[in-house]
Design a protein around this motif. Structure first.
Motif, PDB file in Angstrom:
ATOM      1  N   LEU B 620       1.514  -1.279  -0.196  1.00  0.00           N
ATOM      2  CA  LEU B 620      -0.133   0.622   0.186  1.00  0.00           C
ATOM      3  C   LEU B 620       0.864   1.375   0.369  1.00  0.00           C
ATOM      4  O   LEU B 620       1.746   1.537   0.855  1.00  0.00           O
ATOM      5  N   MET B 621       0.717   2.003  -1.172  1.00  0.00           N
ATOM      6  CA  MET B 621       1.655   3.068  -1.475  1.00  0.00           C
ATOM      7  C   MET B 621       0.671   4.705  -1.001  1.00  0.00           C
ATOM      8  O   MET B 621       0.256   4.607  -1.717  1.00  0.00           O
ATOM      9  N   ASP B 622       1.495   5.356  -0.421  1.00  0.00           N
ATOM     10  CA  ASP B 622       0.100   6.947  -0.283  1.00  0.00           C
ATOM     11  C   ASP B 622       0.980   7.558   0.085  1.00  0.00           C
ATOM     12  O   ASP B 622       2.765   7.908   0.127  1.00  0.00           O
ATOM     13  N   THR B 623       0.836   8.441  -1.885  1.00  0.00           N
ATOM     14  CA  THR B 623       1.779   9.490  -2.090  1.00  0.00           C
ATOM     15  C   THR B 623       1.449  11.333  -2.104  1.00  0.00           C
ATOM     16  O   THR B 623       1.728  12.112  -2.640  1.00  0.00           O
ATOM     17  N   PHE B 624       0.099  11.085  -1.022  1.00  0.00           N
ATOM     18  CA  PHE B 624      -0.623  11.991  -0.737  1.00  0.00           C
ATOM     19  C   PHE B 624      -1.693  12.034  -1.930  1.00  0.00           C
ATOM     20  O   PHE B 624      -3.329  12.758  -2.539  1.00  0.00           O
ATOM     21  N   PHE B 625      -1.057  11.640  -3.271  1.00  0.00           N
ATOM     22  CA  PHE B 625      -2.053  12.801  -4.228  1.00  0.00           C
ATOM     23  C   PHE B 625      -3.120  10.742  -4.587  1.00  0.00           C
ATOM     24  O   PHE B 625      -3.781  11.492  -5.846  1.00  0.00           O
ATOM     25  N   GLN B 626      -1.696  10.024  -4.217  1.00  0.00           N
ATOM     26  CA  GLN B 626      -2.329   8.651  -4.836  1.00  0.00           C
ATOM     27  C   GLN B 626      -2.399   7.880  -4.012  1.00  0.00           C
ATOM     28  O   GLN B 626      -1.316   7.892  -3.123  1.00  0.00           O
ATOM     29  N   ILE B 627      -3.165   6.764  -3.945  1.00  0.00           N
ATOM     30  CA  ILE B 627      -3.215   5.471  -2.945  1.00  0.00           C
ATOM     31  C   ILE B 627      -2.814   4.307  -3.733  1.00  0.00           C
ATOM     32  O   ILE B 627      -4.310   4.436  -4.793  1.00  0.00           O
ATOM     33  N   VAL B 628      -1.710   3.935  -4.027  1.00  0.00           N
ATOM     34  CA  VAL B 628      -1.738   2.932  -4.643  1.00  0.00           C
ATOM     35  C   VAL B 628      -1.846   1.086  -3.908  1.00  0.00           C
ATOM     36  O   VAL B 628      -0.881   0.900  -3.066  1.00  0.00           O
ATOM     37  N   ILE B 629      -2.567   0.303  -4.604  1.00  0.00           N
ATOM     38  CA  ILE B 629      -2.706  -1.035  -3.752  1.00  0.00           C
ATOM     39  C   ILE B 629      -1.512  -2.559  -4.667  1.00  0.00           C
ATOM     40  O   ILE B 629      -3.015  -2.146  -6.365  1.00  0.00           O
ATOM     41  N   TYR B 630      -0.982  -2.004  -4.528  1.00  0.00           N
ATOM     42  CA  TYR B 630      -0.633  -3.654  -5.815  1.00  0.00           C
ATOM     43  C   TYR B 630       0.267  -4.423  -4.786  1.00  0.00           C
ATOM     44  O   TYR B 630       0.784  -5.304  -3.899  1.00  0.00           O
ATOM     45  N   HIS B 631      -0.234  -5.775  -5.871  1.00  0.00           N
ATOM     46  CA  HIS B 631      -0.309  -7.108  -5.757  1.00  0.00           C
ATOM     47  C   HIS B 631       0.821  -7.360  -6.297  1.00  0.00           C
ATOM     48  O   HIS B 631       0.584  -7.635  -7.351  1.00  0.00           O
ATOM     49  N   GLY B 632       1.390  -8.388  -5.095  1.00  0.00           N
ATOM     50  CA  GLY B 632       2.336  -9.152  -5.963  1.00  0.00           C
ATOM     51  C   GLY B 632       2.275 -10.187  -6.892  1.00  0.00           C
ATOM     52  O   GLY B 632       1.642 -10.623  -6.904  1.00  0.00           O
ATOM     53  N   GLU B 633       3.430 -10.627  -7.169  1.00  0.00           N
ATOM     54  CA  GLU B 633       3.054 -11.692  -8.263  1.00  0.00           C
ATOM     55  C   GLU B 633       1.949 -12.941  -8.022  1.00  0.00           C
ATOM     56  O   GLU B 633       1.375 -13.081  -8.932  1.00  0.00           O
ATOM     57  N   THR B 634       2.490 -13.336  -6.695  1.00  0.00           N
ATOM     58  CA  THR B 634       2.255 -14.311  -6.533  1.00  0.00           C
ATOM     59  C   THR B 634       0.645 -14.301  -6.086  1.00  0.00           C
ATOM     60  O   THR B 634      -0.168 -14.695  -6.412  1.00  0.00           O
ATOM     61  N   VAL B 635       1.003 -13.213  -5.516  1.00  0.00           N
ATOM     62  CA  VAL B 635      -0.585 -12.870  -4.912  1.00  0.00           C
ATOM     63  C   VAL B 635      -1.960 -12.055  -6.059  1.00  0.00           C
ATOM     64  O   VAL B 635      -2.438 -13.170  -5.271  1.00  0.00           O
ATOM     65  N   SER B 636      -1.567 -11.940  -6.899  1.00  0.00           N
ATOM     66  CA  SER B 636      -1.649 -11.677  -8.039  1.00  0.00           C
ATOM     67  C   SER B 636      -2.663 -13.024  -8.692  1.00  0.00           C
ATOM     68  O   SER B 636      -3.515 -12.689  -9.369  1.00  0.00           O
ATOM     69  N   GLN B 637      -1.321 -13.670  -9.014  1.00  0.00           N
ATOM     70  CA  GLN B 637      -2.226 -15.149  -9.319  1.00  0.00           C
ATOM     71  C   GLN B 637      -2.825 -15.574  -8.925  1.00  0.00           C
ATOM     72  O   GLN B 637      -3.805 -16.494  -9.289  1.00  0.00           O
ATOM     73  N   TRP B 638      -3.425 -15.937  -7.208  1.00  0.00           N
ATOM     74  CA  TRP B 638      -3.991 -15.727  -6.102  1.00  0.00           C
ATOM     75  C   TRP B 638      -5.423 -15.853  -7.283  1.00  0.00           C
ATOM     76  O   TRP B 638      -6.913 -16.521  -6.777  1.00  0.00           O
ATOM     77  N   ARG B 639      -5.202 -14.052  -6.116  1.00  0.00           N
ATOM     78  CA  ARG B 639      -6.684 -13.752  -6.520  1.00  0.00           C
ATOM     79  C   ARG B 639      -7.575 -13.862  -8.010  1.00  0.00           C
ATOM     80  O   ARG B 639      -8.700 -13.742  -8.355  1.00  0.00           O
ATOM     81  N   LYS B 640      -7.054 -13.782  -8.965  1.00  0.00           N
ATOM     82  CA  LYS B 640      -7.037 -14.396 -10.128  1.00  0.00           C
ATOM     83  C   LYS B 640      -8.088 -16.010 -10.406  1.00  0.00           C
ATOM     84  O   LYS B 640      -8.619 -15.823 -11.088  1.00  0.00           O
ATOM     85  N   ALA B 641      -6.879 -16.670  -9.723  1.00  0.00           N
ATOM     86  CA  ALA B 641      -7.373 -18.341  -9.618  1.00  0.00           C
ATOM     87  C   ALA B 641      -8.822 -17.888  -8.908  1.00  0.00           C
ATOM     88  O   ALA B 641      -9.790 -19.186  -8.555  1.00  0.00           O
ATOM     89  N   GLY B 642      -9.253 -16.945  -8.105  1.00  0.00           N
ATOM     90  CA  GLY B 642     -10.548 -17.163  -7.478  1.00  0.00           C
ATOM     91  C   GLY B 642     -10.019 -17.751  -6.237  1.00  0.00           C
ATOM     92  O   GLY B 642     -11.473 -17.524  -5.956  1.00  0.00           O
ATOM     93  N   TYR B 643      -9.048 -17.892  -4.930  1.00  0.00           N
ATOM     94  CA  TYR B 643      -9.030 -18.419  -3.804  1.00  0.00           C
ATOM     95  C   TYR B 643      -9.835 -17.604  -2.116  1.00  0.00           C
ATOM     96  O   TYR B 643     -10.480 -18.529  -2.201  1.00  0.00           O
ATOM     97  N   GLN B 644      -9.638 -16.070  -2.831  1.00  0.00           N
ATOM     98  CA  GLN B 644     -10.635 -15.529  -1.732  1.00  0.00           C
ATOM     99  C   GLN B 644     -12.183 -15.860  -1.813  1.00  0.00           C
ATOM    100  O   GLN B 644     -12.946 -15.823  -0.424  1.00  0.00           O
ATOM    101  N   ASP B 645     -12.647 -16.588  -3.074  1.00  0.00           N
ATOM    102  CA  ASP B 645     -13.990 -16.822  -2.859  1.00  0.00           C
ATOM    103  C   ASP B 645     -14.233 -17.939  -2.067  1.00  0.00           C
ATOM    104  O   ASP B 645     -15.437 -18.798  -2.060  1.00  0.00           O
TER     105      ASP B 645
END
Lengths: 205, 736
Positions: B620-645
């Protein structure tokens, strides 16, 4: 509470538009804002330890073949702030007559003292409200909140009614903007007919 | 060191003040050798819910036969602004009630969806304004229309050509306005006259229904726009009329002009680009090559308007919502001289605009607006110190006196400034000069003192005074340099120097500023580091100083000093925010905050470095002007695979949700609303993260910023390590 919610931003018109908070969920908790995410890490350069930057981990990892699933057992520590529970239950819809009665009651009480033109203008807007309700143009949330507003009006809770009107204008402006200003005026006129009985003392602050 | 940190924090919480040095070098010569000047950040209206307003003039009961004074035995209704006299039971108004004035200046040259969203936001704002506030409406496109309010049933307006500017006097005649009688010079306490409303500015409670309808009926500017052309937008004249209208009728009471702009001014004085679409609006490149045709004239026009508004205590806000630039560069004086808000969004039909606009009307726990108007600030100093100047949203009141230094920094040559618009976050930087002669004795136990006196119109209409007085010890730098060094506030110093750098960047050439910044940093290292000459590896900085070089590294790469990656409007916008936010927010802008979320432990802050980007983490990056949530490669793959459901992987769902919840905390209160970016490894939006982190690893350099020409002492595309190595070498060098 049906007045605390968060909607996603407008991704069509706004690049990276932030989520939209309802009026009720934006209330100021008072005092200076608490900055929960405010810590920085010193780069280990100057503090006398002489340590170099931590050796970089495997930087450009090759995509795993046969991806492993996330761990099941580990307890994920919760985020820093507690989540507000979302409201899922749908209450039965109020009847229009229940809502209408206190509104017209207040309007009739005003007719003696308030200029005819203003009363007519308010009535015109109440009729518009009725039309929109009956032709299904108003959402559940708006109907529920208007019901609460009219109850507050009946009980002479002017501040509470005013607050609901503001919340509706902020959260549902597209649905209510044409007629809500009439309700706003009605609250203001009814309030001035019935000045507050008590002056509340404000302790300390 | 721990005790000083606590001291610093306590002082900030109590006084709203952060000094670069908390023990002051006692002679002028030594003070200049400190490199970083004695300077303070000051938040005049820092929220102190425990601090009750003190009536500075006795408030009397309004009953002529009573005239008792407001006292603790009286019952007070803060909401209704009434108090009941405990001697005669009369209900009295609290204080003289000067109404707040809001004048909306609305562009009608935009798409229907956009205009509809803007109209709704304006209608909504009528519900947020206090009932006694006065409100007015000016709309513009090719022509400028000043709307008469409160005429029963008929809408009337005065139409002006958008090509010809008007003086205040001409406007007064054309609109049939008479200036109110000058305030009587009375004896004893001055009761300010409450100016009457006029046909163009009326109380909300009286005209809200009419104005709601009037806004609802606003149409897009009817003048047809042919293919390949921009609409003719007469913003320059519209603003001029707004400023003139308030000048004629409400000079010296608080007022807010809110300009809503859907594109650049293309006609009349203040135009920033022509109406041919094939000629784009100026870029930094154009400005550098002196190829910006309209810039100088337009800037002069808006600067003159800004100064007139400021002289009258009036605020100019600019809400610019368009995909292309609107001319914020030329208009910046309007907001920066008056303390008005500058908001930049893509369209009025976005939550970024809507919520930011709502937050202008935020109320405090007592139900009053947080915004304050018509402010002035005066500084008094003990005789060993003088004031060099201020950097922030203010103008000079040209008040000369013994406190004023001849060496000017920022808005100098004065000990008083006007801040027409301010809120609890508004923070100014003040720079001081120690004038004690070298070897002049310091009185035993002597302390230097500074008093900040802020007067303003509270949103209830009442005038208030807030006084902050601070003192700090003197020390002889020849013998007590350690105690001065221990008092260094590296965070405050970094921001105070940064404001200086940005101020210079706006008036001088870019590379010179970076060279100056580098030189100051090297001198600071030479003065306060521990090292053996010519041995870079021996260099050590105590913890009191060790974050400072990092801040400078990030400052040099920041959009405040690196303009070529942004449009002139974007740079102007970022600088505008930087020059008025408090210390914590300013630091976030210079060196964004980065937090990591993973299964390995609780959320933790991590280095703003490419080594922090790992596949099994969310950042989670806060630059004041932007709030960025960046998912690392493995986390992103898990998310795409739908494990959270899947119910067995509920902890993964929690992990994904954690940064979202924390981001919401930030989004809840920030003004203006930041952009919100959800991205992942390989995503195009990941560039926001990758461009901010220190590129410590070579194969990540393909995402780093491009090369700069005209290299200053330390090159721009280096990593922090290389920067630090260079710095140490230069600091220890006996040749420097």
């Amino acid at each position: 509470m049906s007045d605390r919610f968060v909607k996603p931003g407008n991704q069509e018109h706004g690049w990276n538009d932030p989520p939209q908070f309802s009026y009720g969920s934006q209330k100021d908790s008072g005092g200076p804002k608490r900055n929960i995410l405010n810590k920085r890490v010193h780069a280990p350069q100057f503090t006398g330890s002489g340590a170099e930057m931590p050796s970089p981990s495997v930087a450009m990892p090759t995509p795993p073949r046969g991806m492993n699933p996330p761990p099941m057992d580990s307890i994920t520590p919760p985020s820093v702030c507690p989540k507000t529970p979302s409201d899922g239950k749908m209450e039965t819809e109020p009847s229009f007559e229940d809502v209408q009665e206190p509104l017209y009651g207040a309007l009739n009480a005003c007719r003696h003292t308030v200029k005819k033109q203003i009363c007519d203008d308010v009535e015109r807007r109440l009729k518009l409200f009725e039309d929109m309700w009956k032709s299904g143009k108003l959402s559940h949330l708006v109907k529920h909140r208007m019901h609460r507003l009219s109850q507050d009006l009946k009980r002479k809770n002017w501040d509470a009614a005013d607050e609901i009107h503001r919340g509706l204008m902020v959260d549902h402006v597209a649905e209510v903007s044409q007629w809500m200003v009439g309700v706003k005026r009605l609250i203001a006129e009814a309030r001035s007919l019935n000045p507050e009985q008590n002056i509340c003392t404000d302790p300390g602050s | 060191m721990a005790t000083f940190q606590e001291f610093i924090q306590q002082n900030e919480d109590r006084d709203g003040v952060r000094f670069s040095w908390n023990v002051w070098p006692s002679s002028r010569l030594e003070a200049t050798r400190m490199v970083v000047p004695v300077a303070s950040l000051f938040t005049p209206l820092k929220e102190r819910p425990d601090l009750p307003p003190i009536q500075y003039e006795p408030v009397l009961c309004s009953r002529a036969t009573c005239r008792a004074v407001l006292n603790p035995l009286c019952q007070v209704d803060y909401r209704a602004k009434l108090w009941a006299c405990n001697f005669c039971y009369q209900r009295n108004q609290r204080g003289p009630q000067m109404p707040l004035n809001f004048l909306y200046v609305v562009d009608t040259c935009m798409e229907d969806d956009d205009l509809q969203a803007l109209k709704e936001s304006l209608q909504m704002s009528l519900s947020l304004l206090p009932p006694t506030a006065l409100v007015g409406l000016i709309t513009f496109g090719r022509m400028v229309q000043v709307h008469e309010l409160g005429c029963e049933g008929i809408s009337k307006s005065y139409v002006f050509r958008g090509t010809k500017d008007l003086s205040a006097k001409q406007l007064q005649e054309m609109l049939g306005l008479t200036k109110p009688a000058a305030a009587q010079a009375g004896r004893g306490p001055q009761q300010p006259q409450v100016p009457p409303s006029n046909r163009f500015l009326q109380p909300v409670q009286k005209i809200d229904m009419n104005l709601t309808d009037l806004l609802g009926e606003l149409q897009r500017d009817p003048w047809p726009v042919t293919q390949g052309k921009r609409p003719l937008r007469s913003l320059g004249v519209a603003l001029s009329i707004a400023v003139g209208l308030l000048e004629c009728t409400f000079s010296n009471t608080g007022a807010r002009i809110m300009a809503f702009i859907g594109g650049p001014a293309t006609q009349g004085p203040g135009m920033v680009v022509g109406d041919e679409l094939k000629t784009p609006i100026r870029s930094w490149h154009d400005i550098e090559k002196d190829n910006a045709k309209f810039m100088k004239k337009a800037t002069k026009h808006y600067e003159a308007l800004a100064n007139r508004a400021a002289a009258n205590g009036h605020i100019i806000d600019i809400y610019a919502c368009a995909l292309d630039q609107t001319g914020l560069l030329e208009m910046k004086c309007c907001t920066n001289h008056t303390g008005g808000y500058m908001v930049m969004a893509d369209s009025f039909n976005t939550s970024l605009f809507k919520q930011t606009f709502q937050r202008v009307f935020t109320k405090d726990v007592q139900g009053s607006f947080k915004m304050a108007l018509a402010g002035t600030l005066e500084i008094k100093t003990s005789r060993e110190i003088k004031i060099s100047g201020a950097i922030g949203p203010c103008v000079s009141l040209n008040a000369k006196g013994p406190c004023v230094s001849e060496n000017e920094i920022g808005t100098g040559g004065t000990s008083q400034w006007k801040i027409c618009g301010l809120d609890p976050n508004t923070t100014l930087a003040f720079y001081f000069e120690v004038v004690n002669q070298h070897n002049a004795p310091i009185p035993q136990g002597g302390r230097g003192a500074i008093q900040y006196v802020t007067q303003y119109q509270h949103s209830s209409g009442q005038r208030r005074i807030r006084v902050t007085t601070i003192a700090r010890n003197w020390a002889d730098a020849q013998t007590q340099i350690q105690s001065i060094a221990a008092s260094f506030d590296q965070e405050a110093a970094a921001i105070l120097m940064a404001r200086l750098a940005v101020y210079r960047a706006e008036t001088e050439e870019g590379p010179d500023v970076l060279r100056w910044l580098d030189r100051q940093l090297i001198r600071l290292c030479q003065k306060f580091g521990d090292y053996h000459k010519d041995d870079p590896n021996s260099f050590r900085f105590s913890e009191t100083f060790s974050l400072y070089p990092q801040f400078m590294f990030h400052l040099r790469r920041s959009p405040f000093l690196q303009v070529f990656n942004n449009s002139p409007d974007e740079s102007t916008y970022y600088r505008h925010q930087f020059m008025r936010q408090d210390l914590t927010q300013s630091l976030i802008m210079v060196q964004p905050i980065l937090y990591a979320y993973s299964f390995n432990g609780p959320p933790e802050p991590v280095l703003l470095d490419s080594s922090s980007i790992l596949p099994d983490r969310i950042l989670l990056m806060d630059t004041f002007f932007q709030i960025v949530i960046y998912h690392g490669e493995t986390v992103s793959q898990w998310r795409k695979a739908g494990y959270q459901d899947m119910p067995e992987y509920e902890n993964f769902r929690h992990l994904l949700q954690a940064p979202v919840d924390d981001a919401q905390e930030l989004l809840h209160t920030r003004f203006p609303m930041p952009r919100y970016i959800d991205t992942e490894h390989g995503g195009s939006q990941a560039r926001f993260l990758l461009s901010k982190v220190n590129p410590s690893q070579t194969h990540n350099n393909m995402y780093a910023w491009g090369q700069e020409s005209g290299a200053p002492i330390l090159t721009d595309d280096v990593s922090l390590q290389v920067f630090m190595d260079h710095l140490k070498k230069l600091a220890v060098s006996s040749a420097a």
